[in-house]
Design an enzyme around this catalytic site. Structure first.
Site, PDB file in Angstrom:
ATOM      1  N   ASN A 210       0.841  -1.192   0.000  1.00  0.00           N
ATOM      2  CA  ASN A 210       0.000   0.000   0.000  1.00  0.00           C
ATOM      3  C   ASN A 210       0.878   1.244   0.000  1.00  0.00           C
ATOM      4  O   ASN A 210       2.111   1.151  -0.019  1.00  0.00           O
ATOM      5  CB  ASN A 210      -0.972  -0.019   1.195  1.00  0.00           C
ATOM      6  N   ASP A 279      -4.423  -6.133   4.686  1.00  0.00           N
ATOM      7  CA  ASP A 279      -5.584  -6.909   5.123  1.00  0.00           C
ATOM      8  C   ASP A 279      -5.661  -8.262   4.417  1.00  0.00           C
ATOM      9  O   ASP A 279      -6.314  -9.184   4.909  1.00  0.00           O
ATOM     10  CB  ASP A 279      -6.872  -6.139   4.842  1.00  0.00           C
ATOM     11  N   LYS A 288       9.158 -17.240 -10.395  1.00  0.00           N
ATOM     12  CA  LYS A 288       8.731 -16.018 -11.066  1.00  0.00           C
ATOM     13  C   LYS A 288       7.661 -16.336 -12.107  1.00  0.00           C
ATOM     14  O   LYS A 288       7.866 -17.163 -12.999  1.00  0.00           O
ATOM     15  CB  LYS A 288       9.918 -15.332 -11.743  1.00  0.00           C
ATOM     16  N   PHE A 321      -5.251   3.187  14.567  1.00  0.00           N
ATOM     17  CA  PHE A 321      -5.439   4.180  13.505  1.00  0.00           C
ATOM     18  C   PHE A 321      -6.517   3.679  12.559  1.00  0.00           C
ATOM     19  O   PHE A 321      -6.618   2.475  12.312  1.00  0.00           O
ATOM     20  CB  PHE A 321      -4.140   4.406  12.736  1.00  0.00           C
ATOM     21  N   LYS A 339     -12.343  -3.839  18.547  1.00  0.00           N
ATOM     22  CA  LYS A 339     -10.946  -4.205  18.785  1.00  0.00           C
ATOM     23  C   LYS A 339     -10.469  -3.832  20.183  1.00  0.00           C
ATOM     24  O   LYS A 339      -9.287  -3.953  20.498  1.00  0.00           O
ATOM     25  CB  LYS A 339     -10.064  -3.579  17.711  1.00  0.00           C
TER      26      LYS A 339
END
Length: 401
Positions: A210, A279, A288, A321, A339
């Site tokens: 990300n 996630d 490869k 966060f 959580k």
């Protein structure tokens, strides 16, 4: 928070080849709004001239205790009174010995003895000299006197030897200067901070990840360390150097991050999970993948590290966060309940200046009881400092209860 804005930083430079790196430190200090003045010893002038520092600082450079300087008539006392912090960089073995014995035979040593402000010493020398028993005893003695002595960096030295003795990175020196000017209000606390992205391999040469740069997490780790906390930073791959003084644990995948966090978690007082952990991860192909091959990525969920911590926490303060693109407050409130968090930092990554890869952020702080604080757009450094103010308040309440 502009820690160095309008601060007076006095730099004493001694006879070391590392003196050539101090102009870069001065530029960093000036970029943070500090005013800098310089003392050069006779040995330092063999490596770099007073004119260099006069041009950089736009101030007189001081070299001789017996010379009259109209702006500072009693030079060895006036400079110490002017300074908010006194930095000796690079500090040679000779200057360490003099200061450890209270010798005052030149302008630099006399100014140190007359200075009541924080003193930071940054040694730089050959590795054999640094580890000499006499030098180590002098460093220990200076620390007993209340002076901060940085640990030299490892690497190739000017003499060609590999080892400890390099002047610390100038960014690290800057961070330490800020630290000696900050209250040590987090001393005695152990904090774990996570940062950066994770990389989940597709095959031996490809991965999914990300856009997290790690800037927010590293800013929090740096600020916590500067305020006296014992900080462990667990970070995925970034292009940033870890802050000076933290226990840095590099990881790559979500699984590696989970294992490192769970190992450290029991000893911590607070955990701030700023990392952008993947996630999902693909099913790994051990060779490869060629263009000629047809491929469909099969994805599976990674373990929810924050949920695991919420289930296992006992005395720890847990801060998460929430980087969202829609329904920011609703999603953040759901996370804080599901959580078992004490606080969550929520930001809309679609908002200009508040997403990935930038040096600013605009966040909403949500507490376990539902109270919210919406903060304006600030630098990530300022967000980190204010967030730690809130963490400190919660930790103080926990200790009192």
């Amino acid at each position: 928070m502009d820690i160095l804005k309008d601060k007076h930083i006095l730099i004493g430079i001694t006879g070391s080849i590392a003196a050539y790196r101090i102009p870069d430190l001065i530029r960093l200090l000036q970029g943070q709004g500090a005013e800098v003045k310089v003392i050069l010893t006779k040995g330092a002038q063999a490596f770099i001239t007073p004119l260099t520092f006069a041009a950089l600082t736009r101030n007189q450079v001081y070299t001789d205790i017996f010379e009259f300087y109209p702006e500072h008539p009693v030079i060895h006392l006036d400079l110490g009174a002017w300074a908010d912090a006194f930095v000796i960089a690079p500090a040679s073995a000779n200057i360490l010995a003099k200061l450890a014995q209270g010798i005052a035979d030149d302008l630099l040593t006399s100014t140190v003895l007359g200075c009541k402000k924080p003193v930071l010493i940054c040694p730089a020398m050959n590795t054999n000299m640094y580890f000499n028993a006499a030098v180590q005893a002098n460093i220990a003695r200076l620390r007993e006197f209340g002076m901060d002595v940085m640990t030299p960096a490892q690497g190739k030295l000017a003499c060609g030897v590999e080892g400890a003795g390099r002047l610390p990175d100038v960014q690290g020196i800057l961070e330490k200067i800020e630290a000696i000017l900050l209250p040590q209000d987090l001393a005695g606390y152990k904090m774990l901070v996570t940062a950066g992205p994770t990389q989940e391999p597709i095959d031996p040469v490809r991965f999914i990840s990300n856009r997290s740069s790690g800037k927010m997490g590293l800013a929090i780790a740096c600020a916590a360390c500067q305020r006296g906390a014992e900080v462990t930073l667990i970070s995925g791959p970034t292009h940033l150097k870890p802050p000076y003084g933290v226990n840095f644990i590099p990881v790559t995948t979500a699984e590696e991050m989970k294992n490192a966090i769970l190992k450290s978690f029991p000893q911590m007082d607070a955990v701030i999970m700023a990392a952008a952990v993947a996630d999902f991860k693909p099913a790994y192909v051990p060779h490869k993948i060629k263009k000629s091959e047809q491929i469909t990525l099969s994805m599976q969920k990674t373990d929810d590290i924050l949920s695991l911590l919420g289930q296992q926490k006992q005395h720890q303060l847990l801060v998460g966060f929430a980087a969202e693109t829609q329904n920011l407050i609703k999603e953040a409130c759901k996370k804080i309940r599901q959580k078992n968090l004490d606080m969550i930092v929520a930001n809309n990554v679609m908002q200009p200046g508040a997403g990935f890869e930038v040096s600013t952020n605009q966040v909403t702080i949500i507490y376990r009881n539902g109270v919210r604080e919406q903060w304006p757009l600030m630098t990530k450094k300022a967000v980190a400092m204010r967030l730690l103010d809130r963490v400190k308040e919660l930790l103080s309440r926990c200790r009192m209860s």
